[in-house]
Every structure is written in C-alpha cells, then in structure tokens.
Scaffold this motif. Structure first.
Motif, PDB file in Angstrom:
ATOM      1  N   PRO A 130       0.834  -1.210   0.000  1.00 22.11           N
ATOM      2  CA  PRO A 130       0.000   0.000   0.000  1.00 22.11           C
ATOM      3  C   PRO A 130       0.863   1.252   0.000  1.00 22.11           C
ATOM      4  N   GLY A 131       0.517   2.192  -0.862  1.00 23.68           N
ATOM      5  CA  GLY A 131       1.264   3.440  -0.931  1.00 23.68           C
ATOM      6  C   GLY A 131       2.531   3.361  -1.751  1.00 23.68           C
ATOM      7  N   GLU A 132       2.732   2.245  -2.503  1.00 22.37           N
ATOM      8  CA  GLU A 132       3.935   2.105  -3.308  1.00 22.37           C
ATOM      9  C   GLU A 132       3.600   1.835  -4.777  1.00 22.37           C
ATOM     10  N   GLY A 133       4.536   2.149  -5.653  1.00 21.03           N
ATOM     11  CA  GLY A 133       4.449   1.826  -7.060  1.00 21.03           C
ATOM     12  C   GLY A 133       5.775   1.244  -7.509  1.00 21.03           C
ATOM     13  N   ARG A 134       5.816   0.807  -8.770  1.00 20.35           N
ATOM     14  CA  ARG A 134       7.023   0.146  -9.294  1.00 20.35           C
ATOM     15  C   ARG A 134       7.497   0.877 -10.545  1.00 20.35           C
ATOM     16  N   SER A 166      14.199  -3.070 -11.680  1.00 13.23           N
ATOM     17  CA  SER A 166      12.935  -2.597 -11.110  1.00 13.23           C
ATOM     18  C   SER A 166      13.151  -2.139  -9.682  1.00 13.23           C
ATOM     19  N   LEU A 167      12.401  -1.119  -9.305  1.00  9.89           N
ATOM     20  CA  LEU A 167      12.433  -0.600  -7.943  1.00  9.89           C
ATOM     21  C   LEU A 167      11.005  -0.391  -7.475  1.00  9.89           C
ATOM     22  N   ASP A 168      10.664  -0.869  -6.280  1.00  5.82           N
ATOM     23  CA  ASP A 168       9.403  -0.537  -5.630  1.00  5.82           C
ATOM     24  C   ASP A 168       9.659   0.654  -4.725  1.00  5.82           C
TER      25      ASP A 168
END
Length: 276
Positions: A130-134, A166-168
């Motif tokens: 929750p509250g994160e994107g990639r 990739s980074l979250d």
C-alpha cells in the motif's frame, strides 16, 4: 496499417491488437498476456507466430496488445515486409513458452552493437505494498551500461542491453539521475520521476544514437495493489515528446542510454515484394 488477428494455434483467443489506451485482458489459470513492441528503427516488419502472419507491416515504435493467449509454446519469426513465408527471417525463429497467469512483452530491438535481436520480458505483476508503485527500466538501445543514481548513490548499477531493473518505491516524486556505469557524475538529471500507487511503469529506451533515431516507449501495468489474477494491463504506447507530461521525467531518466553508442546502423534485409 493493417493488423491481423492471430490465426492457427491461437484461434479462439478473442484477442485484439491496439495501441495506446488498450483495454485490459484478464489473465487466468490457462492463459497468458503478450504485448509486442517493435523497437527496430526505420523499417516496418512482419511478425509471424507459429508460422502464421500475426502483425502485417508492424511499424517502428508500435506497441501491440496485450493479447490473451492460451498458455503454451510459440515460435516467433520476424521478417521484412512483403515476405510470403518465414524462410528468410530477419530475427528468429525465437521459441518461447508462455506460462499461465503471466504477463509478457516481446521486444524486437537492437543489441548494443546495433544488430537486430529479440527479447521476451516477463512483466512483474507481484503485488506492491500500500502506498507504493514500481518503476522498471529496460535497456533495449544500442548503448553502453549505465547506473541509476538516487541522492548521488547508485541504486541500479551496470544496466546493460537487454537487461532490466525494477524498484518498488513509495508514492512520491523521486529525484533521480543517470551516470555512465562506475561513475557518480550525473550525465542526465537529477530529474523528478513520479511513482504511482499500484502501477508498474515500464520504460523502454530503443533505437540508435548513431543514426539519430533514439526513441522512448512506455508501458504501464496497473492494479498491482490487488491480486494479479485479472490484472488491469493499463495503457501502452509512446511517451510524449513535448509538453508538460510527467513521462518526460522518465525520458530524462533513461536518456543517457543514447550516449556513447558505437553500434553500426541497422540494415534490414527486404524480401522481394511479391505480394500475398
């Protein structure tokens, strides 16, 4: 540009081909999603799947799909336009196995040395917190390795063609920069990069700096804050080249992939125009 629905082994998939703003397809326990990006500059190609013409006169920069396909083995061949069969491929055959409940993007692109190649990427559909994107960066351009910096420190090191990273990240605007691999002096940036909740923003750098035709493609996969089964595959298309779009920040993030490229210019062989 004519586009042809997959025939033969994929009859009945009820899939359609589209560009930006394509509708979502539901991945299931028996099917996979496949998008196709044409990242070889200058020349349209034909794409064949299992010996059947799938994309006719597929233009550089086009991103087709996602196609909802039965899980299984497929053979992909890329030919020059107007080829009547797959006997003289430009790329391939590339044999791939698509797993159920999985999202893929097949990219026809240049190697670092400027030769035609193809890479099948598996798109990360894992749930974000929750509250994160990639943010995913894919190096498909004729260019050297790069580092991605945050606050002057490399968070992604030595990214080479045809790899990805990739980074979250928390939903926010991240100040990022890019440097040649092994250095900390920014060549591009710092740039403000927007991170959107539950979305994997995939950025492709493609083309040839030597030929002056570097371009950027962006694919988004949303719905990652819920189960990836039946994920909304979001929008697919090219990033804006002007105006105030936040995707310009992503363009800055990968723009260095054009610097220092030494690849030779691509020369796609054209098959005789005998028609079909």
């Amino acid at each position: 540009m004519k586009k042809t629905i997959l025939r033969g082994a994929v009859v009945g998939a009820a899939a359609s081909l589209a560009l930006a703003g394509s509708p979502a397809f539901a991945i299931s326990g028996t099917s996979a999603d496949l998008s196709v990006l044409h990242a070889i500059p200058d020349t349209p190609v034909d794409v064949w799947v299992n010996g059947e013409l799938t994309l006719d006169d597929f233009a550089p920069g086009d991103l087709a799909g996602p196609l909802d396909l039965p899980a299984g083995a497929y053979s992909i061949v890329i030919t020059a336009p107007d080829a009547t069969d797959i006997s003289s491929p430009v790329i391939g055959p590339v044999d791939v196995t698509l797993a159920a409940n999985t999202s893929y993007t097949a990219v026809a692109h240049l190697t670092e040395a400027g030769e035609p190649s193809a890479t099948l990427f598996t798109n990360d559909l894992s749930t974000t917190a929750p509250g994160e994107g990639r943010l995913t960066v894919r190096h498909t351009a004729a260019a050297p390795a790069v580092d991605i910096l945050a606050g002057g420190t490399a968070v992604v090191s030595g990214l080479v063609n045809p790899k990805e990273a990739s980074l979250d990240l928390p939903v926010s605007t991240v100040s990022a920069a890019v440097a040649l691999a092994g250095t900390t002096q920014p060549v591009i940036g710092p740039a403000d990069v927007p991170i959107t909740e539950g979305t994997n923003t995939i950025v492709y750098a493609w083309g040839s700096a030597e030929d002056g035709n570097l371009a950027l493609a962006v694919q988004t996969i949303s719905g990652l804050h819920s189960s990836p089964d039946g994920v909304n595959t979001g929008e697919a298309g090219l990033a804006a080249t002007g105006g105030s779009s936040p995707l310009l920040a992503l363009a800055a993030l990968v723009g260095i992939l054009a610097v220092g490229a030494t690849g030779a210019a691509l020369a796609l062989r054209r098959a005789p125009s005998t028609g079909r």
